[in-house]
Write an enzyme that holds these catalytic residues in place. Structure first.
Site, short mmCIF file in Angstrom:
data_model
loop_
_atom_site.label_atom_id
_atom_site.label_comp_id
_atom_site.label_asym_id
_atom_site.label_seq_id
_atom_site.Cartn_x
_atom_site.Cartn_y
_atom_site.Cartn_z
CB THR A 115 -0.94 -0.02 1.23
OG1 THR A 115 -1.77 1.13 1.22
CG2 THR A 115 -0.14 -0.05 2.52
CB CYS A 116 1.93 3.79 -1.46
SG CYS A 116 1.00 3.79 -3.01
N GLY A 117 0.29 5.89 -0.74
CA GLY A 117 -0.64 6.99 -0.66
C GLY A 117 -1.85 6.81 -1.55
CD1 TRP A 144 -2.91 8.37 4.40
CD2 TRP A 144 -3.03 6.35 5.35
NE1 TRP A 144 -3.08 8.56 5.76
CE2 TRP A 144 -3.15 7.33 6.37
CE3 TRP A 144 -3.09 5.00 5.73
CZ2 TRP A 144 -3.32 7.01 7.71
CZ3 TRP A 144 -3.26 4.68 7.07
CH2 TRP A 144 -3.37 5.67 8.04
#
Length: 389
Positions: A337-339, A368
């Site tokens: 996952t990330c932004g 996110w």
């Protein structure tokens, strides 16, 4: 100096060349001795002058490089040097795709005065024959307005046809930053849609290509013409089950801690002390996740390339992960996952380079932007290491 026989000639090769021999042999097959050592194999004339040895060393080095990069294509990462050689051959060259996307307000944003990634591509400079992939234009519309979500099958199929990509087409993807947004296209094509042929990220992208002084195109691009080139027949593309995770799956996993989760955001954002580039986001990370910060996975400076394998393994170990379990050939899903689902794909590219099979890859596409904006999702702060799986 001359040698009396071939054995002495081989003995005089440098250790580095000898180490290159197995890879070179795989690249050239049984014909290697005659191709690499024509003067030694032929019966006539002195066999082992300094010139012959030098030629042999260069042949082995070139063969080893070609073998390594050929293997890299199947593992999702190739060098500019390899691509230059492929283009020089002129037949069945890979389709080159520019998948540049900029993250505004960060070090990975567009240069000052930029008209945008697509306009930059169309005007040049760009790699020869490259086509532009617009990640936002093909994105599936999300009711929460989440950015660049994975496209539906029909949209993806039409996009691949417009790019000139069939299910047998080899593909190399790059971006104008070096190594930032290109892995998203790699993940989309190779993992989500299971492309049978090789798909590889160009290590260093356009900056590295420029640095090497390789030829580039400027002026109107082929895909700038009215309607672009005639699209190919549309192939059938189907999403791979499990390659994309949604919020419900992430909620369940946060509660049960079954699949390891790697968050590729920079450390400050992961720990809860750094500002998010998008408004309305809470600070912190998904409970149980570990930090694999994408800025640490690449070199810094004007040319960003993936770090050496030993350094990447050390970064993975420092995340708190059980590296043997994460990289095992068999096992359950490993989630990134990330932004917004973009740089999480860099993390998957790294894990694949370290040996994790693509079948274990899963991407939380909302990332996110979804989790951090929801009012009721659990959030942790800190480095995440006590939650090691």
């Amino acid at each position: 100096t001359s040698c009396s026989n071939r054995r002495e000639a081989f003995r005089r090769l440098s250790p580095a060349c000898c180490l290159a021999m197995p890879a070179a042999a795989r690249a050239f097959g049984a014909d290697l001795p005659r191709r690499a050592f024509p003067a030694m194999v032929d019966a006539s004339g002195p066999c082992c002058t300094r010139a012959a040895l030098g030629s042999a060393r260069r042949a082995f080095a070139a063969a080893a490089t070609a073998a390594a990069d050929s293997s890299g294509a199947s593992r999702g990462l190739v060098s500019c040097e390899w691509l230059r050689q492929e283009l020089a051959r002129g037949a069945e060259v890979p389709r080159i795709v520019d998948a540049t996307w900029y993250l505004a307000g960060t070090a990975w944003g567009a240069p000052d005065g930029s008209p945008g990634a697509k306009a930059e591509h169309l005007a040049g400079p760009r790699l020869p024959g490259a086509r532009f992939f617009d990640v936002e234009a093909v994105a599936k519309r999300h009711p929460k307005g989440l950015p660049h979500m994975m496209p539906d099958e029909d949209v993806f199929a039409a996009t691949m046809a417009a790019l000139g990509i069939r299910r047998s087409t080899r593909v190399v993807v790059y971006d104008r930053i070096g190594l930032f947004s290109a892995p998203r296209f790699w993940y989309m094509l190779k993992v989500v849609y299971g492309h049978p042929a090789d798909v590889a990220v160009l290590d260093g992208g356009l900056p590295r290509w420029k640095e090497l002084g390789y030829p580039m195109e400027t002026g109107p691009a082929a895909d700038a013409q009215e309607g672009g080139a005639a699209p190919l027949a549309t192939d059938t593309w189907r999403k791979t089950p499990g390659a994309i995770w949604d919020m419900d799956q992430m909620r369940e996993n946060a509660a049960r801690r079954q699949a390891p989760v790697f968050d590729a955001r920079p450390a400050a954002r992961f720990q809860g002390g750094g500002a998010e580039p998008r408004p309305g986001m809470r600070q912190g990370h998904i409970p149980g996740s570990m930090n694999l910060p994408f800025p640490e996975l690449t070199t810094q400076g004007p040319v960003r390339t993936l770090r050496p394998e030993a350094e990447l393994r050390d970064i993975l170990r420092r995340s708190g992960a059980s590296t043997d379990e994460v990289l095992a050939a068999k096992g359950g899903p490993v989630v990134t996952t990330c932004g917004s689902g973009m740089t999480a794909c860099i993390a998957h590219l790294v894990l694949h380079q370290l040996g994790m099979p693509l079948e274990r890859c899963a991407l939380y596409d909302g990332s996110w932007s979804e989790w951090g904006a929801a009012p009721d999702t659990p959030v942790e702060t800190g480095d995440g290491r006590p939650s090691r799986l």
